[in-house]
Write a protein that holds these residues in place. Sequence first.
Motif, PDB file in Angstrom:
ATOM      1  N   ALA A 143     -16.470 -12.732 -99.829  1.00 52.87           N
ATOM      2  CA  ALA A 143     -17.854 -12.822-100.280  1.00 52.87           C
ATOM      3  C   ALA A 143     -18.591 -11.511-100.043  1.00 52.87           C
ATOM      4  O   ALA A 143     -19.455 -11.117-100.830  1.00 52.87           O
ATOM      5  CB  ALA A 143     -18.558 -13.971 -99.549  1.00 52.87           C
ATOM      6  N   ILE A 163     -21.884 -17.989-105.109  1.00 56.08           N
ATOM      7  CA  ILE A 163     -22.360 -16.780-105.777  1.00 56.08           C
ATOM      8  C   ILE A 163     -21.915 -16.770-107.237  1.00 56.08           C
ATOM      9  O   ILE A 163     -22.702 -16.454-108.143  1.00 56.08           O
ATOM     10  CB  ILE A 163     -21.851 -15.517-105.055  1.00 56.08           C
ATOM     11  CG1 ILE A 163     -22.422 -15.448-103.632  1.00 56.08           C
ATOM     12  CG2 ILE A 163     -22.245 -14.259-105.830  1.00 56.08           C
ATOM     13  CD1 ILE A 163     -21.854 -14.313-102.794  1.00 56.08           C
ATOM     14  N   VAL A 207     -21.727 -12.756 -96.211  1.00 57.27           N
ATOM     15  CA  VAL A 207     -21.929 -11.780 -97.278  1.00 57.27           C
ATOM     16  C   VAL A 207     -22.461 -10.448 -96.764  1.00 57.27           C
ATOM     17  O   VAL A 207     -22.309  -9.427 -97.437  1.00 57.27           O
ATOM     18  CB  VAL A 207     -22.863 -12.318 -98.389  1.00 57.27           C
ATOM     19  CG1 VAL A 207     -22.311 -13.570 -99.014  1.00 57.27           C
ATOM     20  CG2 VAL A 207     -24.263 -12.554 -97.865  1.00 57.27           C
ATOM     21  N   ASN A 210     -15.610 -18.700 -96.598  1.00 56.29           N
ATOM     22  CA  ASN A 210     -15.632 -17.531 -97.476  1.00 56.29           C
ATOM     23  C   ASN A 210     -15.446 -17.939 -98.929  1.00 56.29           C
ATOM     24  O   ASN A 210     -16.185 -17.493 -99.818  1.00 56.29           O
ATOM     25  CB  ASN A 210     -14.525 -16.560 -97.059  1.00 56.29           C
ATOM     26  CG  ASN A 210     -14.380 -15.389 -98.020  1.00 56.29           C
ATOM     27  OD1 ASN A 210     -15.214 -14.505 -98.095  1.00 56.29           O
ATOM     28  ND2 ASN A 210     -13.279 -15.392 -98.786  1.00 56.29           N
ATOM     29  N   TRP A 219     -20.590  -9.457-102.921  1.00 61.13           N
ATOM     30  CA  TRP A 219     -22.004  -9.148-102.704  1.00 61.13           C
ATOM     31  C   TRP A 219     -22.262  -7.643-102.770  1.00 61.13           C
ATOM     32  O   TRP A 219     -23.230  -7.186-103.407  1.00 61.13           O
ATOM     33  CB  TRP A 219     -22.429  -9.702-101.356  1.00 61.13           C
ATOM     34  CG  TRP A 219     -23.898  -9.686-101.081  1.00 61.13           C
ATOM     35  CD1 TRP A 219     -24.562  -8.837-100.250  1.00 61.13           C
ATOM     36  CD2 TRP A 219     -24.888 -10.574-101.616  1.00 61.13           C
ATOM     37  NE1 TRP A 219     -25.907  -9.141-100.236  1.00 61.13           N
ATOM     38  CE2 TRP A 219     -26.124 -10.197-101.064  1.00 61.13           C
ATOM     39  CE3 TRP A 219     -24.834 -11.646-102.498  1.00 61.13           C
ATOM     40  CZ2 TRP A 219     -27.316 -10.863-101.373  1.00 61.13           C
ATOM     41  CZ3 TRP A 219     -26.019 -12.300-102.815  1.00 61.13           C
ATOM     42  CH2 TRP A 219     -27.230 -11.912-102.246  1.00 61.13           C
ATOM     43  N   VAL A 227     -18.563 -19.799-100.225  1.00 60.85           N
ATOM     44  CA  VAL A 227     -19.677 -18.888-100.483  1.00 60.85           C
ATOM     45  C   VAL A 227     -19.431 -18.074-101.754  1.00 60.85           C
ATOM     46  O   VAL A 227     -20.348 -17.862-102.556  1.00 60.85           O
ATOM     47  CB  VAL A 227     -19.915 -17.952 -99.273  1.00 60.85           C
ATOM     48  CG1 VAL A 227     -20.953 -16.882 -99.621  1.00 60.85           C
ATOM     49  CG2 VAL A 227     -20.394 -18.746 -98.060  1.00 60.85           C
ATOM     50  N   ILE A 228     -18.191 -17.651-101.968  1.00 56.90           N
ATOM     51  CA  ILE A 228     -17.860 -16.965-103.217  1.00 56.90           C
ATOM     52  C   ILE A 228     -18.159 -17.881-104.401  1.00 56.90           C
ATOM     53  O   ILE A 228     -18.735 -17.460-105.410  1.00 56.90           O
ATOM     54  CB  ILE A 228     -16.377 -16.536-103.236  1.00 56.90           C
ATOM     55  CG1 ILE A 228     -16.132 -15.374-102.274  1.00 56.90           C
ATOM     56  CG2 ILE A 228     -15.957 -16.121-104.653  1.00 56.90           C
ATOM     57  CD1 ILE A 228     -14.679 -14.935-102.192  1.00 56.90           C
TER      58      ILE A 228
END
Length: 222
Positions: A118, A100, A72, A93, A122, A96-97
């Motif tokens: 990501a 979030i 991020v 990726n 961010w 992590v997206i």
Amino acid sequence: MTTHEQNNSININSNAQMSFNQTQNHGSVFYILPSNHSTLKLVTVPFDRTEFADWKKPIVTRLVSKNKMLFVDGSMPKPDNYLPDFKAWERCNNIVIGWIMTSLERSVAKSVIYFNTATDVWSNLGDRFGQSSSTQLYHIQDDLASLTQYGISIADYYTKAKALWNELDNVDSLSICCCNGCKCDTTKINLKQLQNRRITYFLIKLDDHFSQIETNILMRES
């Protein structure tokens, strides 16, 4: 099968094997625990467009603990799709997206749903909600102005003051010197002055029966 096709097949299999090996290495940034699925919630209260700094801090802490902050903050850019670690990067990726997105209130999540990395998600959240708010700054300063010990323990009084100072630092950061090879100690001087102001303010808001201790400390500091 031609020699060229055989070589391509070997390269694809080799890249896939290298990518797989990285995802199984516990020390790799590409490693993901089986329990860390894409719908994992990093915080209990989703971000609802208010108090971005308070939401961001635990998110960063969780991402760092999972060795995924690099995805991020721009430290782990997207590799070309022919490189061995592309698939591993793509998987991380997307996960992590997902983390979030599940930590955002629905309307906020919808506003960043079309970003592909990501880092972009961010950055967009930071650009929109991470800017210092003059209204928020006013309220924090107003709370600090009205804060007194008023019968509570010194420890509890300090905890309240510290929480407000942390909020203030998030929206009104300290000036930092960025000169190359700077020797003016601007940052150090500013920090010392800030600490002195806070100590003084903390002491003068103590209950009256601490007045002698307050006077002694202030005289020593002067």
